[in-house]
Design a protein around this motif. Structure first.
Motif, short mmCIF file in Angstrom:
data_model
loop_
_atom_site.label_atom_id
_atom_site.label_comp_id
_atom_site.label_asym_id
_atom_site.label_seq_id
_atom_site.Cartn_x
_atom_site.Cartn_y
_atom_site.Cartn_z
N LEU A 133 -8.35 9.95 20.63
CA LEU A 133 -9.07 8.81 20.06
C LEU A 133 -8.04 7.82 19.52
CD1 LEU A 133 -11.58 7.31 19.06
CD2 LEU A 133 -11.60 8.80 17.05
N TRP A 134 -8.07 6.61 20.05
CA TRP A 134 -7.17 5.55 19.57
C TRP A 134 -7.97 4.58 18.72
CZ3 TRP A 134 -3.51 2.11 23.09
CH2 TRP A 134 -2.64 1.41 22.25
N ASP A 135 -7.65 4.55 17.45
CA ASP A 135 -8.34 3.67 16.50
C ASP A 135 -7.67 2.30 16.54
OD1 ASP A 135 -9.71 2.50 14.45
OD2 ASP A 135 -9.24 4.01 12.94
N LEU A 136 -8.25 1.39 17.31
CA LEU A 136 -7.69 0.05 17.46
C LEU A 136 -8.16 -0.92 16.39
CD1 LEU A 136 -8.03 -0.33 21.34
CD2 LEU A 136 -5.88 -0.40 20.06
N ASP A 137 -9.07 -0.48 15.55
CA ASP A 137 -9.62 -1.35 14.51
C ASP A 137 -8.75 -1.23 13.26
OD1 ASP A 137 -11.15 -2.72 12.62
OD2 ASP A 137 -13.05 -1.94 13.40
N ALA A 138 -8.20 -2.35 12.79
CA ALA A 138 -7.30 -2.33 11.64
C ALA A 138 -7.96 -1.77 10.39
CB ALA A 138 -6.76 -3.74 11.37
N GLN A 139 -9.31 -1.78 10.35
CA GLN A 139 -10.01 -1.21 9.19
C GLN A 139 -9.83 0.30 9.11
OE1 GLN A 139 -14.02 -3.06 8.28
NE2 GLN A 139 -13.72 -3.87 10.34
N GLY A 140 -9.60 0.93 10.24
CA GLY A 140 -9.24 2.35 10.25
C GLY A 140 -10.37 3.31 9.95
N GLY A 141 -11.60 2.96 10.28
CA GLY A 141 -12.72 3.85 10.00
C GLY A 141 -12.63 5.18 10.71
N ALA A 142 -12.30 5.16 11.99
CA ALA A 142 -12.19 6.41 12.75
C ALA A 142 -11.06 7.28 12.22
CB ALA A 142 -11.97 6.10 14.23
N SER A 143 -9.96 6.65 11.84
CA SER A 143 -8.84 7.40 11.26
C SER A 143 -9.26 8.07 9.96
CB SER A 143 -7.66 6.44 11.01
OG SER A 143 -7.28 5.77 12.18
N TRP A 144 -10.05 7.37 9.16
CA TRP A 144 -10.52 7.93 7.89
C TRP A 144 -11.42 9.13 8.12
CZ3 TRP A 144 -10.00 8.45 2.92
CH2 TRP A 144 -11.09 8.83 2.13
N TYR A 145 -12.33 9.02 9.09
CA TYR A 145 -13.22 10.13 9.37
C TYR A 145 -12.46 11.38 9.80
CZ TYR A 145 -17.52 7.26 9.38
OH TYR A 145 -18.58 6.47 9.03
N ILE B 216 -4.61 8.50 17.57
CA ILE B 216 -3.64 7.45 17.24
C ILE B 216 -4.28 6.65 16.11
CG2 ILE B 216 -2.40 5.40 18.00
CD1 ILE B 216 -2.34 6.51 20.79
N PRO B 217 -3.81 6.84 14.89
CA PRO B 217 -4.48 6.20 13.75
C PRO B 217 -4.21 4.71 13.70
CG PRO B 217 -2.55 7.41 13.03
CD PRO B 217 -2.71 7.72 14.49
N ALA B 218 -5.13 4.01 13.06
CA ALA B 218 -5.00 2.57 12.88
C ALA B 218 -3.91 2.24 11.87
CB ALA B 218 -6.33 1.97 12.42
N HIS B 219 -3.36 1.06 12.02
CA HIS B 219 -2.42 0.52 11.04
C HIS B 219 -2.81 -0.93 10.80
CE1 HIS B 219 1.39 -0.99 9.35
NE2 HIS B 219 1.63 0.27 9.01
N GLN B 220 -2.55 -1.43 9.61
CA GLN B 220 -2.95 -2.80 9.29
C GLN B 220 -2.34 -3.81 10.25
OE1 GLN B 220 -2.16 -3.63 5.16
NE2 GLN B 220 -3.88 -2.39 4.44
#
Length: 246
Positions: free
Chosen positions: A35-47, A83-87
């Motif tokens: 799962l690649w979290d492309l959203d800078a908000q990082g919701g998927a990474s948080w979950y 792949i976690p999101a980054h700002q």
């Protein structure tokens, strides 16, 4: 290796929850999933990892200072990596524009193909260069649509954009999400507006408070509430998507 994107022009439609739950269900089926979290908000990474994950800046990847494989982080679940999101991901559109390469996402992912069977992209809600890159590189795009006129309009804009740009609009598959059948409008739209949703998936994800508890548990819904109607709906959605991917 197949690539499945969850994409919507409209925020707050259940896109990230769907991406996380489908990624989890794919991994539970024995499919090596990223799962690649492309959203800078990082919701998927948080979950999937909370604050314990290490995210890399986008610039290091673009400058080839960080190999793609080093961005990949393990999760608590077998066969599921992140792949976690980054700002810095908020600048991805600018970077794609300056790089001038439509196949950049596909190039980045190519080195992972030996160890990954399915890549799931959780995309930010925008109509941008990133949208073009995702639409071009993904094998399938799942588009959550809330049964409201505004959400339907967002779907039609996305479908028209992909068609006009010749980006494979037939890869777009909308599905109703956050459906609250207590609301008359939701009932009317889900029952009567299917002609506005070409290639619509049959599964509808219900509005349910248990989905919001994913943040409390920091887990995919099927991991802590597998017998709920919402979890079963995600399972049905996964089966539909798996058929299309095959």
């Amino acid at each position: 290796m197949k690539t499945l994107a969850f994409y919507s022009l409209k925020g707050g439609v259940g896109k990230t929850a769907a991406a996380v739950n489908i990624a989890y269900l794919a991994s539970q089926a024995g499919i090596k999933t990223l799962l690649w979290d492309l959203d800078a908000q990082g919701g998927a990474s948080w979950y999937l990892g909370g604050n314990d994950i290490k995210a890399h800046k986008l610039g290091r990847l673009l400058a080839s200072e960080t190999p793609m494989g080093e961005l990949v982080q393990p999760t608590a679940y077998p066969n599921l990596e992140l792949i976690p999101a980054h700002q810095s991901f908020r600048n991805l559109d600018i970077r794609l524009e300056t790089q001038g390469h439509d196949n950049l996402l596909k190039q980045w992912l190519a080195p992972l193909s030996e160890d990954t069977q399915l890549v799931i992209l959780d995309c930010p809600p925008s109509l941008s260069r990133l949208a073009e890159a995702v639409l071009k590189s993904a094998d399938l795009i799942a588009v959550p649509v809330i049964p409201t006129w505004l959400s339907l309009n967002s779907w039609e804009q996305l479908n028209s954009f992909a068609k006009d740009k010749k980006l494979g609009h037939k890869k777009l598959h909308p599905f109703f999400c956050m459906v609250d059948r207590r609301k008359q409008l939701h009932r009317e739209i889900t029952n009567n507006e299917s002609d506005r949703l070409p290639r619509q998936l049959k599964t509808a994800i219900p509005y349910a408070s248990v989905v919001e508890k994913m943040g409390e548990h920091q887990q995919p819904l099927p991991a802590f509430a597998s017998n709920t109607p919402a979890a079963k709906a995600y399972q049905a959605l996964w089966q539909e998507l798996l058929t299309l991917l095959d």
